[in-house]
Scaffold this active site. Structure first.
Site, short mmCIF file in Angstrom:
data_model
loop_
_atom_site.label_atom_id
_atom_site.label_comp_id
_atom_site.label_asym_id
_atom_site.label_seq_id
_atom_site.Cartn_x
_atom_site.Cartn_y
_atom_site.Cartn_z
CG ASP A 12 -13.47 6.68 6.68
OD1 ASP A 12 -12.27 6.37 6.55
OD2 ASP A 12 -14.31 5.91 7.19
CG ASP A 15 -13.03 4.52 3.35
OD1 ASP A 15 -11.98 4.60 4.01
OD2 ASP A 15 -14.15 4.45 3.88
CG ASP A 65 -8.90 5.94 5.25
OD1 ASP A 65 -9.35 6.96 4.69
OD2 ASP A 65 -9.63 5.17 5.91
CB SER A 68 -11.29 1.42 5.94
OG SER A 68 -10.79 2.57 6.58
#
Length: 376
Positions: free
Chosen positions: A231, A229, A227, A94
């Site tokens: 999400d 990734d 961010d 993340s």
């Protein structure tokens, strides 16, 4: 510090995420699901391809089909697995630094719960000997982009100039594509070949200054990003002012016509003052938000977090946008921008119409886990 489950997924130092440990966690996860295929995705960290191969190896050892989705946003991977009634594993840390990484697990029903995490931990050490699985490839970005173009329409952002802060986001090209398909002029900015740990909940002062300068230099109506990734969203207005994730969540929920909202206790309490029929606060972490949303099954329920991740619990926009009960960045980026465009106002004006309750967030780095847990 050994890898462990946190607020969303397993995380740890790359040096601790050995191939054998990764395979062990994957084998343990596979004892909790009954599927024939597992979709595998990854972010753009240097360590992610190696860890992804360890995941695929463990899936094949279990005799299942490993579907290699390559570098994709986490919500796109989850959406594909839901559509195909498959499990999914995302290799990502993340927003945390590049020397760390992790795994996010999805059943055919969506993101795993805290109860699932306990079951996985209890099953560590599981052994599979089948090893007759296959590796297939999947293209998931096109259908994920179509999900939002169908929802908002090809001219939803016509006339706008929207900057896309690309850095090392796995959605950096997808964002440019979708913004353009919705009719705006997309301006790519700040692409990086090295991983940049952008935390959408605690945007650092240098980045805020950069956003403001880009808005001025390129005459932008907004800047969007995610961010690592993808999400969690980041949206800045025409002055470069970052809009808090839970404010984006409220605007998105209003655009969707949500009846019930589930959000962590650290979210802006303004959510209680804008007219939703029910608001429920939970502990911090998307698994807790998902558990809270389950109690409103069958209703128009949504969830969101202060980091901006938005969870959709019903089929929205006339059914064009199917439920996606895991953190998504695209919906809370696009819904507020499209709402502002429909009304012919700036996104800052939408924010100004909300009850003015202010919050602030930042982060402390490199705190040992035992010490931080003393505060929970």
């Amino acid at each position: 510090m050994a890898p462990a489950f946190g607020t969303s997924g397993l995380r740890g130092l790359v040096s601790d995420l050995t191939d054998e440990l990764v395979r062990d966690y994957v084998r343990a996860f596979l004892t909790t699901v009954t599927v024939t295929a597992v979709y595998v995705g990854r972010d753009l960290r240097e360590s992610s391809p190696r860890i992804s191969q360890a995941v695929i190896s463990a899936v094949r050892e279990a005799g299942l089909i490993a579907v290699d989705c390559r570098a994709v946003p986490t919500p796109a991977l989850a959406c594909a697995s839901l559509q195909n009634q498959a499990a999914a594993i995302m290799v990502t840390g993340s927003h945390i630094p590049a020397d760390r990484n992790g795994l996010k697990f999805y059943t055919p029903l969506g993101e795993i719960t805290k109860r699932d995490e306990a079951t996985i931990n209890a099953a560590l050490g599981a052994v599979f000997v089948a090893d007759d699985g296959r590796v297939e490839a999947a293209e998931v970005l096109g259908s994920f982009a179509k999900r939002y173009v169908d929802a908002f329409g090809a001219n939803a952002l016509k006339g706008l100039r929207v900057g896309v802060y690309q850095h090392s986001s796995v959605a950096r090209d997808l964002l440019v594509d979708v913004i353009a398909q919705l009719g705006a002029i997309a301006v790519p900015l700040g692409r990086s070949e090295n991983f940049v740990p952008v935390d959408t909940e605690a945007v650092d002062p240098d980045t805020r200054q950069l956003l403001a300068q880009w808005c001025q230099d390129h005459e932008l109506d907004a800047i969007v990003s995610t961010d690592g990734d993808a999400d969690r969203p980041m949206v800045a207005d025409a002055t470069g002012q970052v809009i808090a994730g839970d404010v984006l969540g409220v605007l998105t929920a209003l655009d969707l016509g949500a009846e019930a909202v589930v959000t962590p206790i650290n979210a802006n309490s303004m959510v209680e003052k804008v007219g939703f029929a029910e608001v429920r606060f939970t502990r911090i972490g998307s698994p807790y938000v998902i558990a809270g949303m389950d109690e409103y099954r069958g209703r128009q329920v949504v969830g969101f977090e202060p980091n901006g991740g938005f969870l959709l619990g019903f089929d929205a926009y006339g059914g064009a946008t199917k439920a996606l009960p895991t953190r998504d960045c695209m919906l809370p980026i696009l819904a507020p921008l499209c709402m502002a465009a429909r009304r012919g106002v700036k996104i800052a004006e939408l924010v100004a119409e909300l009850p003015q309750i202010f919050t602030a967030a930042d982060r402390l780095k490199d705190i040992p886990t035992p010490q931080s847990k003393a505060f929970t």
